[in-house]
Design a protein around this motif. Structure first.
Motif, PDB file in Angstrom:
ATOM      1  N   MET A  33       1.162 -22.610  27.047  1.00 48.88           N
ATOM      2  CA  MET A  33       2.046 -22.278  28.163  1.00 48.88           C
ATOM      3  C   MET A  33       2.265 -23.510  29.033  1.00 48.88           C
ATOM      4  O   MET A  33       1.320 -24.243  29.328  1.00 48.88           O
ATOM      5  N   TYR A  34       3.504 -23.749  29.406  1.00 44.32           N
ATOM      6  CA  TYR A  34       3.826 -24.894  30.252  1.00 44.32           C
ATOM      7  C   TYR A  34       4.007 -24.444  31.696  1.00 44.32           C
ATOM      8  O   TYR A  34       4.767 -23.520  31.983  1.00 44.32           O
ATOM      9  N   ARG A  35       3.326 -25.129  32.599  1.00 46.23           N
ATOM     10  CA  ARG A  35       3.463 -24.859  34.025  1.00 46.23           C
ATOM     11  C   ARG A  35       4.232 -25.962  34.738  1.00 46.23           C
ATOM     12  O   ARG A  35       4.608 -25.810  35.898  1.00 46.23           O
ATOM     13  N   THR A  36       4.462 -27.076  34.025  1.00 48.21           N
ATOM     14  CA  THR A  36       5.109 -28.233  34.637  1.00 48.21           C
ATOM     15  C   THR A  36       6.148 -28.807  33.693  1.00 48.21           C
ATOM     16  O   THR A  36       5.897 -28.958  32.495  1.00 48.21           O
ATOM     17  N   LEU A  37       7.312 -29.149  34.244  1.00 52.13           N
ATOM     18  CA  LEU A  37       8.376 -29.782  33.474  1.00 52.13           C
ATOM     19  C   LEU A  37       8.730 -31.110  34.124  1.00 52.13           C
ATOM     20  O   LEU A  37       9.087 -31.162  35.302  1.00 52.13           O
ATOM     21  N   LEU A  38       8.619 -32.189  33.358  1.00 57.09           N
ATOM     22  CA  LEU A  38       9.067 -33.508  33.790  1.00 57.09           C
ATOM     23  C   LEU A  38      10.305 -33.864  32.980  1.00 57.09           C
ATOM     24  O   LEU A  38      10.337 -33.651  31.769  1.00 57.09           O
ATOM     25  N   VAL A  39      11.315 -34.411  33.644  1.00 57.88           N
ATOM     26  CA  VAL A  39      12.586 -34.687  32.979  1.00 57.88           C
ATOM     27  C   VAL A  39      13.038 -36.106  33.295  1.00 57.88           C
ATOM     28  O   VAL A  39      13.049 -36.519  34.464  1.00 57.88           O
ATOM     29  N   ASP A  40      13.415 -36.837  32.269  1.00 58.44           N
ATOM     30  CA  ASP A  40      14.025 -38.153  32.431  1.00 58.44           C
ATOM     31  C   ASP A  40      15.469 -37.971  32.916  1.00 58.44           C
ATOM     32  O   ASP A  40      16.045 -36.883  32.806  1.00 58.44           O
ATOM     33  N   CYS A  83       1.844 -29.498  30.607  1.00 62.40           N
ATOM     34  CA  CYS A  83       3.051 -30.208  31.042  1.00 62.40           C
ATOM     35  C   CYS A  83       3.916 -30.582  29.844  1.00 62.40           C
ATOM     36  O   CYS A  83       3.410 -31.019  28.806  1.00 62.40           O
ATOM     37  N   LEU A  84       5.228 -30.437  30.008  1.00 66.14           N
ATOM     38  CA  LEU A  84       6.207 -30.859  29.009  1.00 66.14           C
ATOM     39  C   LEU A  84       7.099 -31.926  29.632  1.00 66.14           C
ATOM     40  O   LEU A  84       7.681 -31.710  30.696  1.00 66.14           O
ATOM     41  N   PHE A  85       7.201 -33.076  28.974  1.00 68.23           N
ATOM     42  CA  PHE A  85       8.024 -34.188  29.449  1.00 68.23           C
ATOM     43  C   PHE A  85       9.227 -34.330  28.522  1.00 68.23           C
ATOM     44  O   PHE A  85       9.074 -34.573  27.330  1.00 68.23           O
ATOM     45  N   VAL A  86      10.434 -34.196  29.080  1.00 65.09           N
ATOM     46  CA  VAL A  86      11.671 -34.248  28.306  1.00 65.09           C
ATOM     47  C   VAL A  86      12.330 -35.610  28.499  1.00 65.09           C
ATOM     48  O   VAL A  86      12.601 -36.023  29.632  1.00 65.09           O
ATOM     49  N   GLY A  87      12.589 -36.312  27.398  1.00 64.84           N
ATOM     50  CA  GLY A  87      13.242 -37.612  27.471  1.00 64.84           C
ATOM     51  C   GLY A  87      14.080 -37.866  26.241  1.00 64.84           C
ATOM     52  O   GLY A  87      14.151 -37.032  25.332  1.00 64.84           O
ATOM     53  N   ASP A  88      14.693 -39.054  26.205  1.00 66.39           N
ATOM     54  CA  ASP A  88      15.605 -39.353  25.097  1.00 66.39           C
ATOM     55  C   ASP A  88      15.256 -40.633  24.354  1.00 66.39           C
ATOM     56  O   ASP A  88      15.960 -41.006  23.412  1.00 66.39           O
ATOM     57  N   TYR A  89      14.167 -41.322  24.771  1.00 70.85           N
ATOM     58  CA  TYR A  89      13.891 -42.620  24.155  1.00 70.85           C
ATOM     59  C   TYR A  89      12.396 -42.775  23.903  1.00 70.85           C
ATOM     60  O   TYR A  89      11.573 -41.991  24.385  1.00 70.85           O
ATOM     61  N   THR A  90      12.066 -43.817  23.137  1.00 71.64           N
ATOM     62  CA  THR A  90      10.664 -44.069  22.791  1.00 71.64           C
ATOM     63  C   THR A  90       9.799 -44.218  24.038  1.00 71.64           C
ATOM     64  O   THR A  90       8.643 -43.778  24.045  1.00 71.64           O
ATOM     65  N   THR A  91      10.346 -44.842  25.079  1.00 73.98           N
ATOM     66  CA  THR A  91       9.557 -45.059  26.291  1.00 73.98           C
ATOM     67  C   THR A  91       9.090 -43.739  26.898  1.00 73.98           C
ATOM     68  O   THR A  91       7.978 -43.655  27.432  1.00 73.98           O
ATOM     69  N   ASP A  92       9.929 -42.712  26.817  1.00 73.97           N
ATOM     70  CA  ASP A  92       9.562 -41.406  27.367  1.00 73.97           C
ATOM     71  C   ASP A  92       8.443 -40.768  26.547  1.00 73.97           C
ATOM     72  O   ASP A  92       7.443 -40.289  27.099  1.00 73.97           O
ATOM     73  N   VAL A  93       8.615 -40.760  25.238  1.00 66.78           N
ATOM     74  CA  VAL A  93       7.621 -40.123  24.368  1.00 66.78           C
ATOM     75  C   VAL A  93       6.289 -40.863  24.437  1.00 66.78           C
ATOM     76  O   VAL A  93       5.221 -40.244  24.546  1.00 66.78           O
ATOM     77  N   LEU A  94       6.339 -42.187  24.410  1.00 63.87           N
ATOM     78  CA  LEU A  94       5.099 -42.964  24.445  1.00 63.87           C
ATOM     79  C   LEU A  94       4.393 -42.832  25.788  1.00 63.87           C
ATOM     80  O   LEU A  94       3.157 -42.780  25.846  1.00 63.87           O
TER      81      LEU A  94
END
Length: 225
Positions: free
Chosen positions: A1-8, A156-167
């Motif tokens: 379960m995710y309680r936090t969303l981080l978005v690029d 936490c789930l972090f949403v991004g579009d590039y390698t820098t976000d995933v790493l």
């Protein structure tokens, strides 16, 4: 379960890679220089301004950066949300998730873009490139957002579009969702991005919303019940 969303921001909420291209072209024009578009795409993105200025004989990296920021302020006035991005932010609220924007872009340009898109109040916390010493892929921006939200990394789930976000997400111990829209094909090597092994990969925001609801075990018909 995710309680936090981080978005690029760039390339995740808004298809802004072309806007950055226009900002680079604006800066080059101010300096009286011309660089082919494909070279800008390959050599200007995700690099320190001093390095780019040195490689292309553009003079001071600070001056070049200033022109790029001026151009970006102009181009971000045209920024629009990806289809479904607003639905994703609203779904996060319905799922009772804390929401933060985590970007390496400067705060003035980001806030201008958010205001133009009408979502400046959509986030509990905004962490910009002006707020940290280390940019992504360093985990500092992710840790700072979690600290301000008073949340841990495990939900936490972090949403991004590039390698820098995933790493950055990997380094911080959070789950990651990688956005791979068709608009990014001229800019990115999708296989290289997939090789970073994000938790989830999506093309359209409807896919991410379904993943969030499925992970949080909440069916769409129960939202708001």
């Amino acid at each position: 379960m995710y309680r936090t969303l981080l978005v690029d921001f760039d390339g995740t909420l808004t298809p802004s890679l072309t806007l950055w291209l226009q900002a680079f072209q604006y800066a080059l024009d101010k300096l009286g220089r011309t660089v082919p578009e494909d070279t800008i795409i390959k050599r200007f993105y995700y690099r320190p301004y001093e390095e780019t200025a040195a490689e292309f004989d553009l003079g001071s990296g600070k001056v070049f950066e200033g022109h790029v920021m001026d151009g970006l302020t102009i181009t971000l006035a045209k920024a629009e949300l990806f289809p479904g991005a607003l639905d994703m932010l609203e779904a996060a609220r319905e799922l009772r998730m804390a929401v933060a924007l985590v970007t390496s872009s400067p705060r003035p340009q980001v806030m201008s873009g958010l205001r133009n898109m009408g979502i400046e109040d959509a986030f509990d916390v905004i962490v910009s490139g002006d707020d940290v010493r280390h940019f992504k892929p360093h985990p500092e921006p992710v840790f700072k957002a979690l600290h301000l939200l008073e949340r841990g990394p495990d939900e936490c789930l972090f949403v991004g579009d590039y390698t820098t976000d995933v790493l950055a997400g990997h380094a911080a111990g959070v789950h990651t969702a990688l956005h791979l829209p068709a608009e990014h094909e001229p800019f990115y090597d999708f296989e290289m991005l997939r090789a970073t092994r994000p938790t989830f990969t999506f093309t359209h925001y409807a896919e991410l919303i379904a993943f969030m609801r499925r992970t949080n075990m909440l069916e769409p018909t129960l939202i708001g019940a």
